[in-house]
Design an enzyme around this catalytic site. Structure first.
Site, mmCIF file in Angstrom:
data_model
loop_
_atom_site.group_PDB
_atom_site.id
_atom_site.type_symbol
_atom_site.label_atom_id
_atom_site.label_comp_id
_atom_site.label_asym_id
_atom_site.label_seq_id
_atom_site.Cartn_x
_atom_site.Cartn_y
_atom_site.Cartn_z
ATOM 1 N N ASP A 105 24.880 32.544 -6.196
ATOM 2 C CA ASP A 105 24.946 32.205 -7.461
ATOM 3 C C ASP A 105 25.999 32.915 -8.184
ATOM 4 O O ASP A 105 25.822 34.538 -8.327
ATOM 5 C CB ASP A 105 23.738 32.355 -8.236
ATOM 6 C CG ASP A 105 23.586 32.122 -9.596
ATOM 7 O OD1 ASP A 105 24.353 31.382 -10.140
ATOM 8 O OD2 ASP A 105 22.846 32.770 -10.356
ATOM 9 N N ASP A 286 30.464 28.740 -12.276
ATOM 10 C CA ASP A 286 29.128 28.901 -11.954
ATOM 11 C C ASP A 286 28.698 28.029 -10.503
ATOM 12 O O ASP A 286 28.148 26.991 -10.782
ATOM 13 C CB ASP A 286 28.113 28.895 -13.220
ATOM 14 C CG ASP A 286 26.661 29.411 -12.709
ATOM 15 O OD1 ASP A 286 26.381 29.787 -11.879
ATOM 16 O OD2 ASP A 286 25.972 29.215 -13.835
#
Length: 395
Positions: A105, A286
């Site tokens: 992430d 992201d």
């Protein structure tokens, strides 16, 4: 994935007190600080029903760790594509190694996994770290808490050996959860954050930074190739770039600040008309978010493509997908079109919905999150050495 509430607390206890007792007394007194949120799209919203999710995972299971390989300058690590909604890779923790599937992430900096101390119902459905089985485990007296839009996690900071394929980080600090709430439906065992260390809630050095500082990777770079249509072949690479995964030259975009994977976006257009970000805005790149997220202006795009709301999603006719217009994100003077077939997904009934979500978190600036929908179209390179992101057409 970004947090809304965070806290860190340190227990003052006598050294002779056993660590298990500390965990048993986990009624922590915490100072809560609010920070911005990037939403996490959960599997529950896409694959409705526990039995459907379990059947899907059984049909698509394979051992990722067996096919991770290291070249002369970089380590390429496979990721598992779950219905184009989540990408997970295997890591191991402890001695002997215990295996976990985590989301890599870029929207957060913490590494955490479920633990055998977690009594929450959701923890029972995932692999849990068993500290007593590891000879290299080392506890601390710190705790932290993260809240996501899909739930929250309370964890204890500990140290142990973490492996990503052939990359080894000894005495790596990370979190083991003692409580998880509302995270049912997730298919991963934890999250490995790849954002800057200044965003670390616990104050622990992120895994990538520790590997970089110890010389385990040749260049302070990592990159993502995300496969489409449920196919295998997704990878995250560390220490360099395998240019076979993209077409043409990489376009480099400087970060707004050397502290987060956020860039300036010029505008968003469709059919040559500006539909959002008319005065410029921020774009968060992201990998932990599955959709493209934006402010209330996002509803305008939904209407322009003829999407109709139904519960929490906007649906279109599947027969119209190939006729939908591309949505063009202009970043640093370069146009990045995302075609209709890329921003339309199918639910478990085979109905087509748009992969756009409204981000309801208030911000002083118009902010968009370019998640996996965007990153399937564009190969992405995250260059910590030069504080920039590289983008090019994915093969």
């Amino acid at each position: 994935m970004l947090r809304t509430q965070t806290s860190l607390s340190t227990w003052s206890q006598e050294r002779s007190m056993k660590w298990l007792v500390l965990l048993g007394l986990a009624a922590f007194s915490e100072c809560i600080v609010k920070i911005p949120l990037r939403r996490v799209k959960t599997m529950r919203n896409t694959i409705s029903g526990k039995n459907i999710l379990n059947s899907f995972l059984k049909e698509h299971t394979y051992k990722l760790s067996q096919i991770s390989f290291r070249g002369s300058n970089l380590t390429t690590h496979p990721l598992r594509n779950i219905r184009d909604m989540q990408y997970m890779g295997n890591i191991t923790i402890g001695t002997p190694p215990q295996e976990f599937q985590v989301v890599f992430d870029t929207g957060s900096s913490e590494l955490w996994v479920a633990s055998d101390f977690c009594t929450s119902r959701v923890c029972a459905t995932h692999v849990k770290f068993r500290h007593h089985q590891s000879s290299t485990f080392r506890p601390t007296n710190k705790t932290f808490r993260i809240s996501y839009s899909s739930g929250r996690v309370k964890a204890v900071v500990v140290h142990d050996t973490v492996r990503i394929g052939d990359l080894v980080s000894t005495d790596q600090p990370f979190g083991i959860t003692v409580k998880e709430k509302w995270l049912e439906g997730r298919s991963y065992d934890g999250i490995l954050g790849l954002n800057y260390p200044n965003l670390s809630i616990s104050g622990a050095i992120p895994t990538f930074d520790k590997l970089k500082n110890e010389g385990a990777i040749s260049e302070p770079v990592f990159a993502f190739y995300l496969s489409k249509d449920d196919r295998e072949g997704s990878v995250v690479m560390f220490g360099g770039v395998d240019h076979r995964y993209h077409e043409g030259e990489l376009n480099w975009v400087p970060l707004i600040e050397a502290a987060d994977w956020v860039v300036h976006m010029d505008r968003i257009t469709m059919r040559r008309n500006v539909v959002a970000c008319s005065d410029g805005c921020e774009a968060v790149v992201d990998t932990g978010t599955s959709a493209i997220e934006g402010p209330e202006k996002l509803e305008k795009i939904q209407k322009l493509i003829g999407a109709r709301p139904r519960r929490s999603k906007y649906y279109v006719s599947c027969s119209a997908v190939n006729t939908l217009p591309s949505i063009i994100f202009t970043i640093n003077g370069i146009n990045y079109p995302v075609p209709g077939r890329a921003y339309i997904l199918k639910d478990f009934r085979g109905h087509c919905f748009t992969a756009f979500l409204e981000n309801k978190v208030s911000s002083s600036r118009e902010t968009w999150i370019l998640g996996d929908v965007f990153l399937r179209v564009y190969f992405s390179v995250f260059d910590r050495g030069n504080d920039r992101i590289g983008l090019a057409w994915a093969v």
